[in-house]
Design a protein around this motif. Structure first.
Motif, PDB file in Angstrom:
ATOM      1  N   GLY A 176      13.240  15.604 -39.362  1.00 47.33           N
ATOM      2  CA  GLY A 176      12.899  15.105 -38.038  1.00 47.33           C
ATOM      3  C   GLY A 176      11.657  14.231 -38.120  1.00 47.33           C
ATOM      4  O   GLY A 176      11.460  13.498 -39.081  1.00 47.33           O
ATOM      5  N   GLY A 177      10.825  14.318 -37.093  1.00 47.83           N
ATOM      6  CA  GLY A 177       9.609  13.523 -37.053  1.00 47.83           C
ATOM      7  C   GLY A 177       9.891  12.071 -36.730  1.00 47.83           C
ATOM      8  O   GLY A 177      10.961  11.714 -36.221  1.00 47.83           O
ATOM      9  N   VAL A 178       8.920  11.218 -37.022  1.00 46.50           N
ATOM     10  CA  VAL A 178       9.082   9.778 -36.815  1.00 46.50           C
ATOM     11  C   VAL A 178      10.134   9.268 -37.795  1.00 46.50           C
ATOM     12  O   VAL A 178      10.073   9.562 -38.994  1.00 46.50           O
ATOM     13  CB  VAL A 178       7.744   9.047 -37.026  1.00 46.50           C
ATOM     14  N   GLU A 179      11.108   8.517 -37.304  1.00 48.81           N
ATOM     15  CA  GLU A 179      12.219   8.095 -38.147  1.00 48.81           C
ATOM     16  C   GLU A 179      11.776   7.073 -39.185  1.00 48.81           C
ATOM     17  O   GLU A 179      11.093   6.094 -38.872  1.00 48.81           O
ATOM     18  CB  GLU A 179      13.349   7.534 -37.291  1.00 48.81           C
ATOM     19  N   VAL A 180      12.201   7.315 -40.421  1.00 49.53           N
ATOM     20  CA  VAL A 180      11.903   6.441 -41.556  1.00 49.53           C
ATOM     21  C   VAL A 180      13.202   6.240 -42.336  1.00 49.53           C
ATOM     22  O   VAL A 180      14.174   6.971 -42.144  1.00 49.53           O
ATOM     23  CB  VAL A 180      10.821   7.063 -42.468  1.00 49.53           C
ATOM     24  N   PRO A 181      13.261   5.244 -43.234  1.00 49.03           N
ATOM     25  CA  PRO A 181      14.451   5.083 -44.069  1.00 49.03           C
ATOM     26  C   PRO A 181      14.780   6.370 -44.822  1.00 49.03           C
ATOM     27  O   PRO A 181      13.888   7.055 -45.340  1.00 49.03           O
ATOM     28  CB  PRO A 181      14.054   3.952 -45.025  1.00 49.03           C
ATOM     29  N   LEU A 182      16.057   6.696 -44.884  1.00 52.57           N
ATOM     30  CA  LEU A 182      16.483   7.989 -45.406  1.00 52.57           C
ATOM     31  C   LEU A 182      16.877   7.956 -46.882  1.00 52.57           C
ATOM     32  O   LEU A 182      17.151   9.007 -47.460  1.00 52.57           O
ATOM     33  CB  LEU A 182      17.648   8.530 -44.565  1.00 52.57           C
ATOM     34  N   SER A 199      24.129  19.632 -43.807  1.00 54.76           N
ATOM     35  CA  SER A 199      23.218  18.502 -43.620  1.00 54.76           C
ATOM     36  C   SER A 199      23.152  18.138 -42.146  1.00 54.76           C
ATOM     37  O   SER A 199      24.130  17.650 -41.572  1.00 54.76           O
ATOM     38  CB  SER A 199      23.701  17.299 -44.440  1.00 54.76           C
ATOM     39  N   LEU A 200      21.973  18.345 -41.521  1.00 53.21           N
ATOM     40  CA  LEU A 200      21.828  18.211 -40.069  1.00 53.21           C
ATOM     41  C   LEU A 200      20.571  17.413 -39.723  1.00 53.21           C
ATOM     42  O   LEU A 200      19.637  17.932 -39.112  1.00 53.21           O
ATOM     43  CB  LEU A 200      21.783  19.606 -39.425  1.00 53.21           C
ATOM     44  N   PRO A 201      20.537  16.132 -40.080  1.00 57.19           N
ATOM     45  CA  PRO A 201      19.337  15.333 -39.830  1.00 57.19           C
ATOM     46  C   PRO A 201      19.253  14.787 -38.412  1.00 57.19           C
ATOM     47  O   PRO A 201      20.264  14.609 -37.733  1.00 57.19           O
ATOM     48  CB  PRO A 201      19.498  14.179 -40.818  1.00 57.19           C
ATOM     49  N   HIS A 202      18.022  14.500 -37.973  1.00 61.10           N
ATOM     50  CA  HIS A 202      17.794  13.649 -36.812  1.00 61.10           C
ATOM     51  C   HIS A 202      17.985  12.198 -37.257  1.00 61.10           C
ATOM     52  O   HIS A 202      17.566  11.818 -38.350  1.00 61.10           O
ATOM     53  CB  HIS A 202      16.359  13.774 -36.305  1.00 61.10           C
ATOM     54  N   ALA A 203      18.559  11.384 -36.406  1.00 63.98           N
ATOM     55  CA  ALA A 203      18.687   9.951 -36.692  1.00 63.98           C
ATOM     56  C   ALA A 203      19.130   9.236 -35.425  1.00 63.98           C
ATOM     57  O   ALA A 203      19.903   9.779 -34.629  1.00 63.98           O
ATOM     58  CB  ALA A 203      19.696   9.697 -37.818  1.00 63.98           C
ATOM     59  N   GLY A 204      18.634   8.005 -35.254  1.00 63.34           N
ATOM     60  CA  GLY A 204      19.104   7.195 -34.142  1.00 63.34           C
ATOM     61  C   GLY A 204      18.617   7.652 -32.782  1.00 63.34           C
ATOM     62  O   GLY A 204      19.330   7.485 -31.786  1.00 63.34           O
ATOM     63  N   GLU A 205      17.415   8.202 -32.738  1.00 60.95           N
ATOM     64  CA  GLU A 205      16.786   8.534 -31.453  1.00 60.95           C
ATOM     65  C   GLU A 205      15.870   7.383 -31.046  1.00 60.95           C
ATOM     66  O   GLU A 205      16.101   6.695 -30.057  1.00 60.95           O
ATOM     67  CB  GLU A 205      16.002   9.837 -31.574  1.00 60.95           C
ATOM     68  N   ILE A 206      14.838   7.175 -31.815  1.00 59.12           N
ATOM     69  CA  ILE A 206      13.957   6.022 -31.641  1.00 59.12           C
ATOM     70  C   ILE A 206      14.309   4.947 -32.671  1.00 59.12           C
ATOM     71  O   ILE A 206      14.257   3.749 -32.392  1.00 59.12           O
ATOM     72  CB  ILE A 206      12.482   6.437 -31.794  1.00 59.12           C
ATOM     73  N   GLY A 207      14.688   5.382 -33.881  1.00 55.87           N
ATOM     74  CA  GLY A 207      15.110   4.455 -34.917  1.00 55.87           C
ATOM     75  C   GLY A 207      16.434   3.807 -34.564  1.00 55.87           C
ATOM     76  O   GLY A 207      17.196   4.313 -33.732  1.00 55.87           O
ATOM     77  N   GLY A 208      16.738   2.694 -35.189  1.00 55.91           N
ATOM     78  CA  GLY A 208      17.944   1.945 -34.867  1.00 55.91           C
ATOM     79  C   GLY A 208      19.199   2.552 -35.463  1.00 55.91           C
ATOM     80  O   GLY A 208      19.164   3.586 -36.149  1.00 55.91           O
ATOM     81  N   PRO A 209      20.339   1.905 -35.221  1.00 56.20           N
ATOM     82  CA  PRO A 209      21.620   2.415 -35.724  1.00 56.20           C
ATOM     83  C   PRO A 209      21.671   2.495 -37.243  1.00 56.20           C
ATOM     84  O   PRO A 209      22.455   3.276 -37.788  1.00 56.20           O
ATOM     85  CB  PRO A 209      22.642   1.411 -35.174  1.00 56.20           C
ATOM     86  N   GLU A 210      20.827   1.715 -37.922  1.00 56.16           N
ATOM     87  CA  GLU A 210      20.830   1.791 -39.387  1.00 56.16           C
ATOM     88  C   GLU A 210      20.432   3.175 -39.879  1.00 56.16           C
ATOM     89  O   GLU A 210      20.881   3.629 -40.938  1.00 56.16           O
ATOM     90  CB  GLU A 210      19.901   0.738 -39.993  1.00 56.16           C
ATOM     91  N   ARG A 211      19.594   3.875 -39.115  1.00 53.66           N
ATOM     92  CA  ARG A 211      19.224   5.239 -39.500  1.00 53.66           C
ATOM     93  C   ARG A 211      20.442   6.174 -39.419  1.00 53.66           C
ATOM     94  O   ARG A 211      20.592   7.088 -40.236  1.00 53.66           O
ATOM     95  CB  ARG A 211      18.111   5.775 -38.590  1.00 53.66           C
ATOM     96  N   VAL A 212      21.299   5.951 -38.431  1.00 53.35           N
ATOM     97  CA  VAL A 212      22.516   6.763 -38.307  1.00 53.35           C
ATOM     98  C   VAL A 212      23.436   6.496 -39.489  1.00 53.35           C
ATOM     99  O   VAL A 212      23.996   7.423 -40.092  1.00 53.35           O
ATOM    100  CB  VAL A 212      23.236   6.463 -36.979  1.00 53.35           C
ATOM    101  N   GLY A 213      23.590   5.218 -39.853  1.00 47.86           N
ATOM    102  CA  GLY A 213      24.408   4.886 -41.014  1.00 47.86           C
ATOM    103  C   GLY A 213      23.881   5.515 -42.286  1.00 47.86           C
ATOM    104  O   GLY A 213      24.657   6.014 -43.116  1.00 47.86           O
ATOM    105  N   GLU A 214      22.563   5.518 -42.464  1.00 48.36           N
ATOM    106  CA  GLU A 214      21.967   6.154 -43.639  1.00 48.36           C
ATOM    107  C   GLU A 214      22.214   7.656 -43.639  1.00 48.36           C
ATOM    108  O   GLU A 214      22.466   8.250 -44.697  1.00 48.36           O
ATOM    109  CB  GLU A 214      20.467   5.871 -43.668  1.00 48.36           C
ATOM    110  N   ALA A 215      22.124   8.276 -42.465  1.00 46.18           N
ATOM    111  CA  ALA A 215      22.374   9.713 -42.387  1.00 46.18           C
ATOM    112  C   ALA A 215      23.788  10.042 -42.845  1.00 46.18           C
ATOM    113  O   ALA A 215      24.022  11.045 -43.530  1.00 46.18           O
ATOM    114  CB  ALA A 215      22.147  10.210 -40.958  1.00 46.18           C
ATOM    115  N   LEU A 216      24.734   9.185 -42.485  1.00 42.97           N
ATOM    116  CA  LEU A 216      26.124   9.395 -42.896  1.00 42.97           C
ATOM    117  C   LEU A 216      26.320   9.124 -44.386  1.00 42.97           C
ATOM    118  O   LEU A 216      26.897   9.938 -45.111  1.00 42.97           O
ATOM    119  CB  LEU A 216      27.051   8.490 -42.087  1.00 42.97           C
ATOM    120  N   ASP A 217      25.834   7.982 -44.837  1.00 41.91           N
ATOM    121  CA  ASP A 217      26.122   7.535 -46.197  1.00 41.91           C
ATOM    122  C   ASP A 217      25.279   8.223 -47.251  1.00 41.91           C
ATOM    123  O   ASP A 217      25.775   8.527 -48.349  1.00 41.91           O
ATOM    124  CB  ASP A 217      25.893   6.019 -46.301  1.00 41.91           C
ATOM    125  N   LEU A 218      24.006   8.461 -46.942  1.00 45.93           N
ATOM    126  CA  LEU A 218      23.071   8.946 -47.950  1.00 45.93           C
ATOM    127  C   LEU A 218      22.839  10.453 -47.873  1.00 45.93           C
ATOM    128  O   LEU A 218      22.621  11.093 -48.904  1.00 45.93           O
ATOM    129  CB  LEU A 218      21.736   8.210 -47.816  1.00 45.93           C
TER     130      LEU A 218
END
Length: 345
Positions: A176-182, A199-218
């Motif tokens: 969680g916390g401030v969103e950074v590249p994953l 695997s249950l990360p936070h992503a795509g709250e304040i960060g952009g959709p790229e964070r959601v893609g990283e959560a899925l892929d990485l």
């Protein structure tokens, strides 16, 4: 723009609806009175001294300010009894809303960095968990996490502590916390998955959709906390729909941290229209002046009818890590409540 008031019959339906909560933070569930009690107990000077001041303290300027307040409040949790008190109160409040099962995020690194051992944390919350199941019938499971902006090494320390001290009731691992590249966290989450943790990360709250893609892929995310910025990327929405990856959405939280400017602008209705699997959650209830019942109320005010609210409740059950027989029983209860109110709504 104010949201409409709900009729009494709709309020009754929301109250009676069996619920599951999949994105609520233990530390963010601390009530103001408990915060003051623990601050006095341990002589913590970094928190306000009265209930009125605490309420003002919870008026967040932006997401970084919320994180600042969150970490300050965590300082009041020191010994096993503190964690037991917090978890017991959170469980009782969830049970009073007809929440039958909850997967609760635990900000484990926020305690480790202060010298509070994982053993102390888990001993306290486990004592409360078993007592809550006996007293209220609610089942709790834990998702330890760490703030991604602190660095992957802090995630490694957190996971080490989970693997050494975590009870069987730990079901997942999060960031969680401030969103950074994953990307730097890929090996960490691979190790967590290899140990049997979801695997249950936070992503795509304040960060952009790229964070959601990283959560899925990485990180090979099985559910994503928030994920609302996915709506900025059509291809990502299509992927989430096709892969049926659940998004744990918390509308009031998104308003209070500035992720959305106005509640009526929240993308929840559009996410559902797009066919995404959405669950409804409260995130940090007292800090945001909400609870799970109020989130269902908010969803109704955003235009969802009884069928839509029941679908959200079913999504929560389906996206959880409950055993399949327990899921079937709970979904049948949701359908029974919906059928019992159909003629009044």
């Amino acid at each position: 723009m104010d949201l409409p008031t709900l009729a009494s019959d709709f309020e009754a339906f929301i109250q009676e609806l069996p619920k599951v909560e999949l994105h609520v933070h233990l530390e963010g569930s601390m009530q103001p009175a408990t915060l003051l009690e623990l601050a006095r107990k341990h002589g913590v000077a970094d928190v306000p001294g009265s209930l009125e001041e605490v309420r003002d303290w919870y008026l967040f300027r932006d997401f970084p300010h919320f994180i600042e307040v969150y970490l300050a409040s965590v300082q009041t949790l020191v010994d096993e009894e503190d964690f037991a008190l917090l978890a017991a109160d959170a469980a009782a409040r969830l049970a009073a809303q007809n929440v039958r099962y909850a997967e609760v995020h635990v900000s484990l690194y926020a305690h480790l960095m202060r010298g509070v051992s994982a053993r102390t944390v888990f001993a306290g919350i486990e004592a409360a968990r078993t007592e809550a199941e006996r007293r209220h019938g609610i089942r709790l499971r834990w998702i330890p996490d760490f703030p991604g902006d602190y660095g992957v090494d802090k995630g490694e320390q957190t996971l080490d502590a989970v693997l050494a001290e975590g009870p069987e009731s730990v079901v997942g691992f999060g960031v969680g916390g401030v969103e950074v590249p994953l990307g730097p966290m890929a090996e960490l989450f691979a190790r967590a998955r290899a140990a049997g943790l979801h695997s249950l990360p936070h992503a795509g709250e304040i960060g952009g959709p790229e964070r959601v893609g990283e959560a899925l892929d990485l990180l090979r995310a099985e559910r994503i906390g928030h994920g609302i910025t996915c709506m900025r990327d059509y291809a990502l929405v299509e992927r989430l729909r096709e892969e049926a990856v659940p998004l744990d959405v918390s509308p009031t939280s998104n308003l209070r941290t500035g992720a959305v400017a106005e509640i009526w602008e929240h993308p929840l209705p559009r996410m559902l229209e797009a066919g995404l699997v959405v669950t409804l959650n409260s995130d940090d209830p007292p800090m945001f002046g909400t609870d799970l019942t109020n989130e269902y109320r908010t969803a109704a005010q955003l235009g969802l009818g009884a069928e839509g609210l029941a679908a959200l409740a079913r999504n929560g059950v389906a996206a959880s890590f409950l055993e399949e027989p327990a899921k079937r029983v709970l979904i049948a209860e949701i359908d029974t409540v919906l059928a019992g109110h159909t003629h009044t709504l």
